[in-house]
Write an enzyme that holds these catalytic residues in place. Structure first.
Site, PDB file in Angstrom:
ATOM      1  CG  HIS A 322      -1.796  -0.577   1.097  1.00 13.28           C
ATOM      2  ND1 HIS A 322      -2.122  -2.426   1.440  1.00 13.28           N
ATOM      3  CD2 HIS A 322      -3.997  -0.125   0.964  1.00 13.28           C
ATOM      4  CE1 HIS A 322      -3.181  -2.784   1.075  1.00 13.28           C
ATOM      5  NE2 HIS A 322      -4.149  -1.673   0.616  1.00 13.28           N
ATOM      6  N   GLY A 323       2.355   1.024   0.724  1.00 13.00           N
ATOM      7  CA  GLY A 323       2.979   2.870   0.514  1.00 13.00           C
ATOM      8  C   GLY A 323       3.811   2.119   0.951  1.00 13.00           C
TER       9      GLY A 323
END
Length: 478
Positions: A322-323
């Site tokens: 996700h990041g």
């Protein structure tokens, strides 16, 4: 270009729809080529410097896939080709998404000052995972020969390209090959427009409407107990309606072309366990992590202890997907821990007496929701320190300021909660099921229900009125 923009709704989408069905006069491949080119144009509006990277990724993966499908290679060279393909995809993803993160941690450990500034191509995580699944299945012998045009459209298909869902070749490419999708279907176009309108309403009215409250927890130095909870819950429901709205809009757009996208969102806040939550939230990512990470790691085939280890590894990598930040790693670790506890309770916990089944279900529902909210604090916060600060404020009822403003904000949160918890979701309203098809008889037998048409038109109208500013979908950044 955003789905929730006038230029997309009134210019791009109508032009692409008209061109797609008109291109059928020039052969079966013409609509596919047209849609692939339109998808590249869509991508180039906000990411034109990275169009070449996307095209290079498609060419690279198609070539490796062709080698794996052709079966001209023996076992060892085929495995080498798979290794090169997957490694190449992960290397590109690592350079663009994680180089800055790794450099920052290197600098922190060794007191250096190396600077790496690399722009993140929008959608790179989605089209990379999509192609990795293609290569792995090609190696397993589960992929047929596909034309380059069909493969290119599979990767670039604009309803999913920016923020998912993560598509699977066996679901999509046969639809691109079919002649049925190249003729306009009035019922599919109507239902697609209705679903798109519902999604637009969720995004511009619900998600964007509650967004200002998020700042109460995350954009001020020391929020009170009630402000911290209001802000955290506001983000919880903003993300819910933002992602749900995008998923609906993507499905609706695709239906207008006669193409069915997989369901990606199924009322996750109605879940009564974390296991259930992950069957409902970002469903295509959950399936990818299960099939291409958790199962290859060994899944639950080597004992319960290793099962928990595999769950933790899968969710840690899912968080990192996700990041590139420690906040996402902690978010993934929390969900990994939640899943381990949930599976341990299923395996070792005492059975629930029948007379307590209903209250136990309510308690499970509330505990699941609370666990999800706590994890979202890390997902939203700019740093671990910020997340811990917000959680500290949420755990300090001694600092409460509950005035008229907070009462109104709490009422707003309660309305959002009631909708997320008790209202039917889009697929229940229109009949779009988990098998990518409408429930009921075949398409030609569908009946147009007036209340659905009027409701969809109202949602579309209010959604259009809600377009007031540049408002990206939250999952665009992943």
């Amino acid at each position: 270009m955003l789905f929730n923009s006038y230029s997309f709704i009134f210019v791009f989408l109508p032009v692409v729809l008209f061109g797609y069905f008109a291109a059928g006069r020039f052969g079966a491949q013409a609509p596919v080529v047209w849609l692939a080119l339109a998808s590249l144009v869509f991508y180039s509006f906000s990411n034109w410097p990275f169009v070449a990277l996307l095209l290079g990724s498609i060419a690279f993966n198609y070539l490796v896939g062709w080698l794996l499908i052709s079966r001209r290679l023996r076992a060892a060279p085929r495995f080498a080709a798979l290794t090169v393909g997957v490694s190449g995809d992960l290397m590109v993803l690592g350079i663009f998404k994680y180089a800055g993160f790794l450099t920052a941690n290197f600098n922190a450990i060794f007191s250096t000052s190396v600077v790496v500034n690399i722009l993140l191509p929008v959608g790179i995580s989605f089209y990379t995972f999509t192609q990795i699944a293609f290569l792995v299945d090609a190696y397993r012998g589960k992929v047929a020969h596909y034309a380059l045009a069909h493969f290119a459209l599979f990767v670039t298909y604009f309803p999913h390209l920016i923020a998912g869902p993560i598509l699977h070749h066996r679901d999509m490419i046969p639809q691109f090959e079919s002649d049925d999708t190249k003729r306009p279907n009035p019922r599919l176009m109507l239902y697609g427009l209705i679903i798109f309108g519902i999604g637009l309403f969720k995004k511009t009215v619900f998600a964007d409407g509650i967004q200002p409250l998020v700042a109460l927890a995350f954009n001020q130095a020391s929020p009170s107990f009630d402000q911290a909870w209001i802000g955290a819950l506001a983000y919880t429901f903003q993300l819910y309606f933002d992602f749900s709205g995008y998923s609906d809009m993507a499905i609706g757009i695709s239906l207008m072309f006669g193409i069915f996208l997989p369901l990606n969102f199924n009322s996750p806040y109605q879940a009564t366990s974390i296991i259930d939550f992950w069957r409902r939230w970002h469903m295509t990512l959950s399936q990818f992590l299960r099939d291409y990470l958790y199962v290859p790691l060994g899944g639950n085939r080597h004992g319960r202890l290793l099962r928990y280890v595999n769950l933790m590894i899968t969710m840690l990598l899912g968080g990192l997907w996700h990041g590139a930040a420690w906040t996402f790693v902690v978010w993934g670790a929390l969900h990994g821990l939640y899943l381990c506890i949930n599976h341990a309770w299923v395996n070792y916990g005492p059975p629930t007496p029948e007379r307590l089944a209903r209250p136990a279900g309510v308690v499970a529902f509330l505990l699941t929701f609370l666990a999800v909210v706590v994890a979202w604090v890390f997902f939203r916060a700019d740093s671990l320190a910020s997340a811990l600060s917000v959680l500290s404020d949420m755990a300090d009822p001694g600092r409460i300021v509950f005035g008229p403003t907070e009462m109104a904000q709490s009422l707003m949160i309660a309305i959002y909660a009631a909708i997320a918890w008790f209202a039917p979701n889009t697929q229940a309203i229109v009949g779009y099921d988990h098998k990518n098809r409408f429930v009921g008889e075949n398409v030609s037998a569908w009946r147009v229900r007036p209340w659905l048409v009027y409701g969809g038109a109202a949602a579309f109208a209010f959604g259009i009125l809600g377009i007031q500013r540049h408002s990206e979908f939250i999952y665009f950044r992943f």
